[in-house]
Each structure stands twice: as structure tokens, then as C-alpha cells.
Scaffold this active site. Structure first.
Site, PDB file in Angstrom:
ATOM      1  N   CYS A 261       0.822  -1.210   0.000  1.00  0.00           N
ATOM      2  CA  CYS A 261       0.000   0.000   0.000  1.00  0.00           C
ATOM      3  C   CYS A 261       0.857   1.262   0.000  1.00  0.00           C
ATOM      4  O   CYS A 261       1.265   1.764   1.058  1.00  0.00           O
ATOM      5  CB  CYS A 261      -0.960   0.019   1.187  1.00  0.00           C
TER       6      CYS A 261
ATOM      7  N   CYS B 276      -5.374   3.221  -4.503  1.00  0.00           N
ATOM      8  CA  CYS B 276      -4.948   3.600  -3.155  1.00  0.00           C
ATOM      9  C   CYS B 276      -5.963   4.575  -2.584  1.00  0.00           C
ATOM     10  O   CYS B 276      -6.054   5.712  -3.054  1.00  0.00           O
ATOM     11  CB  CYS B 276      -3.563   4.229  -3.203  1.00  0.00           C
TER      12      CYS B 276
END
Length: 415
Positions: free
Chosen positions: A160, A352
Site C-alpha cells: 500500500c 490507493c
């Protein structure tokens, strides 16, 4: 005597469960095994919210047994070696499993030992990480009473890409609500040279950074932590770019730049699992070497790799797996049926969800070329431009995405 499976999946995380569930939905007669040692399955994308005190850590976990597809064999064991030449996988319990097709989805390993001094202080005192213990992160943020709050972003690859920033924005919001922002310096020390690779998202993030008066230091790679004196030591690129500069307690020693902190959020170095690095399935950096479009292994046609352990050049996120899993499934079914791959390919899609504060979020969706690719379905939430901060995107992150994960994605349904 070893047991043989038509399809053997290594890993019971997001990638492994999605592939297994989808395969068995499409062909219930497949003989499929999943090797996964953990008794729990975690939905890690909400750990940023846990670290920000707005989500329950307990709600991010469910028993592994509850997510393993009913028609699959769960092998609760750890892989120690893979012999792709002979279609064999060996486990810690001394068992051997043979396969016709292998899906490698083992996730990755967090290795604090690669940063000097980090193992001794991680998740203790004022050193925290959402990657390892988001509950401790929240404790640190709550107890912080001013000074330098340092947030570190490592070199890629790591899980991430936006996570190191997201917790920083939440922490800044919390400091403001508590009335300690005026006596706080929020510092973002990043090994990267840009705030984000997608221009539309970067434009919004810069507005957030300047609004919050966050000191951004690019070209800073964390190499060492002195927990006793609370100093983080970085390898700093000469002439690094800095935004919103502020006066800090900074020193230099042995070619490193030290920043004194009162709290620090770190990201342990992300590496492939040890057993993966020991196979002939990896590239020169130890990641699973797969074709970026088909996700088929470059050397072994009956092996596929997806998720965080693969070397596809995109962000390591659950959203990427959401698009990778259907490609692996269709290609496996094509090989089983007619010994040919399907026409379905992966374009590098990832996303994201950039939390920029409590009740605010930006959604970065992009492909291999870093082109901004907003999902047309967002219009159903009355979101015209997901590159801008929106409260409805916060609702998507906190409520809708977890529901989709547990009830749709892990059940093998495409969303």
C-alpha cells in the site's frame, strides 16, 4: 506418500482465497488445496483506520476456516520449499504435496532487522507501525503531547504505497482536534522523490500537505533508529527537495542525517518470504517472476503468481489483487480445458484510498502507465471527481469496501 492436487494454492490471504473461491464457483469439481498456516484471516486495509482510532482491530479479523471455500482442502501448514521442476511443495510438518498447477500467493514478509535498531524498539514506547500493530499506533498518537511527529516512507516495494501518508494525515487531524498542533512539527521523511506518481492525485495531496503545514523531506531513506536518544538516522540524497521547511533538531554522523523525534511511525522493510527467495521461481530481487499481463510464470507454464510476492510493476494492494485474481482464474481454466491461456489480461490496475483526514478521502486508481482511471461505478455514490477530497469516499473506505471484501471478493464474486 504425497497427496496430489489438480490445483495447489500457496497462501490463504486475499489473493489465495479469491482465486480458490472463484475457481470453485466456476468448476466445483476441481481438486484444490490451499496451504496456509494462520488460523486467522485479516482485512489489513482498515488498519490505517485502526491506527487513527476510528475502527475496531477485532473487526478486521475472521477465522481462516470461515473464508476457506467449502470445497477446498485447507492444509494448515507452512511451506518450506517449492520444487517447480518436479511439481512438488514441501511443508514444515514434513509433508509433500504434488500438483498439476500451482498458484503462488504467499504475500510478503516484514523484516524490521534490515533497519538497525528497529527490532529493539518497534511497537514499544513512541515507535509505532500500522503494518505490525495499529492498536499501538493509536496509543502513541493519543499520548503524544507535542514535539516532532515523524512519519517515514521506505523505498518501494512495500504494501500500500499511500499507507505511510494516510496515518500521518489522520494523526495531524487528531493533534489539531486536541489543540496541540501549534506545538507540533509533523515531518514526512520519504525515500521517494515525489508525493505520488499519479499527477491528478499528487495535485490534491500537495494541497493537503500545505494546508496542514507538513514538512516534507524527499530522498530520505531510514537506515537506523537510536531508540535511547530518539534519533532516526537517514541516508539523505544530496540536494533533496524539501517542502514547508521548519526548524528541527538535526545532526550528521557517518554520512547519515539524524532527525530527533518525539514519536515516529515506521514501515519495516518488505521482502519476499524466505522460502520464496530460495526457489527458482524468482527474479534477481527475489520476487516471483511472472508475466505482467498473464501472471503466468516466465519459466514454468503451470505456475502462476499474484499478489504482494509477485514482481508486477504496480502497487501491492488488495485492489490490485481484485483485478489480478480473475486473470489467473481464467488462464487456469483455459489451460485445464484446452491447454491455452484465455484472452483476459491484467493491465496493472491498482488503487490507493488516500485518507486525508477524518471524514475525507481521495481515491487513486491507475494502471501500469500511472494513468488515472476512476471507476465509473463511483457515479452511483454521486462522486464526480475521485481525485478530490470527498466525504462519500470516506464512507466507501470505512463501510462499503469491508462489506464488499467479506461478502463478495472472498466468495469469488467479481466486483
Amino acid at each position: 506418500m504425497s497427496k496430489r492436487y489438480q490445483i495447489l494454492i500457496v497462501g490463504g490471504g486475499t489473493a489465495g482465497i479469491m482465486v480458490a473461491s472463484s475457481l470453485l464457483r466456476k468448476n466445483p469439481k476441481l481438486q484444490l488445496g490451499i496451504i496456509e498456516p494462520s488460523a486467522c484471516h485479516w482485512y489489513q486495509p482498515v488498519w490505517t483506520l485502526v491506527g487513527g482510532g476510528t475502527y475496531s482491530y477485532r473487526k478486521s479479523q475472521r477465522p481462516m476456516k470461515s473464508v476457506i471455500p467449502r470445497l477446498a482442502d485447507w492444509i494448515q501448514d507452512s511451506v518450506v520449499s517449492v520444487d517447480a521442476e518436479n511439481n512438488r511443495v514441501s511443508t514444515q510438518n514434513g509433508k509433500e504435496y504434488r500438483y498439476e498447477y500451482l498458484v503462488m500467493a504467499p504475500g510478503l514478509k516484514l523484516d524490521p532487522s534490515l533497519i538497525e535498531g528497529l527490532p529493539e524498539v518497534l511497537d514499544k514506547g513512541v515507535v509505532c507501525s500500522n503494518y505490525t500493530d495499529p492498536n499501538h499506533t493509536w496509543d502513541v498518537i493519543k499520548k503524544f503531547n507535542g514535539g516532532t511527529a515523524l512519519f517515514v516512507q521506505p523505498p518501494k516495494p512495500y504494501k500500500c504505497g499511500g499507507a505511510p501518508q494516510k496515518i500521518m494525515y489522520l494523526a495531524d487531524d487528531y493533534f489539531r482536534r486536541r489543540g496541540i498542533k501549534k506545538k507540533t512539527n509533523v515531518v514526512f521523511a520519504s525515500a521517494a522523490d515525489a508525493i505520488f506518481a499519479v499527477p491528478e492525485i499528487a495535485k490534491t495531496l500537495w494541497k493537503v500537505v500545505h494546508r496542514k503545514k507538513i514538512n516534507v523531506k524527499f530522498g530520505h531513506e531510514l537506515k537506523k533508529i537510536d531508540g535511547l536518544n530518539r534519533v532516526a538516522w537517514f541516508k539523505a540524497t544530496p540536494n533533496f527537495e524539501e517542502h514547508n521547511p521548519i526548524a528541527l533538531d538535526i545532526s550528521e554522523r557517518d554520512g547519515l542525517v539524524g532527525i530527533k523525534y518525539d514519536m515516529i511511525h515506521v514501515v519495516p522493510i518488505n521482502t519476499p518470504p524466505d522460502f520464496v527467495k530460495g526457489t527458482n521461481l524468482v527474479d534477481e530481487n527475489g520476487w516471483l517472476d511472472v508475466d505482467p499481463a498473464t501472471l503466468q510464470h516466465r519459466r514454468f507454464d503451470n505456475v502462476f503468481g499474484l499478489g504482494d510476492a509477485s514482481n508486477v510493476p504496480t502497487s501491492k494492494t488488495g485492489a490490485a489483487i481484485r483485478k489480478q485474481a480473475p486473470v489467473v482464474v481464467e488462464n487456469l481454466l483455459g489451460l485445464i480445458k484446452s491447454n491455452t491461456l484465455s484472452t483476459k489480461t491484467y493491465d496493472g490496475y491498482s488503487s490507493c484510498p488516500f485518507i486525508t483526514g477524518y471524514g475525507k478521502m481521495v481515491l487513486a486508481e491507475f494502471d501500469y502507465s500511472k494513468k488515472f482511471l476512476p471507476d465509473p461505478k463511483l457515479k452511483r455514490l454521486f462522486i464526480k471527481d475521485s481525485s478530490k477530497e470527498h466525504w462519500r469516499l470516506w464512507v466507501l473506505k470505512k463501510y462499503i469496501l469491508p462489506w464488499l471484501y467479506w461478502t463478495k471478493m472472498l466468495k469469488g464474486k467479481e466486483v
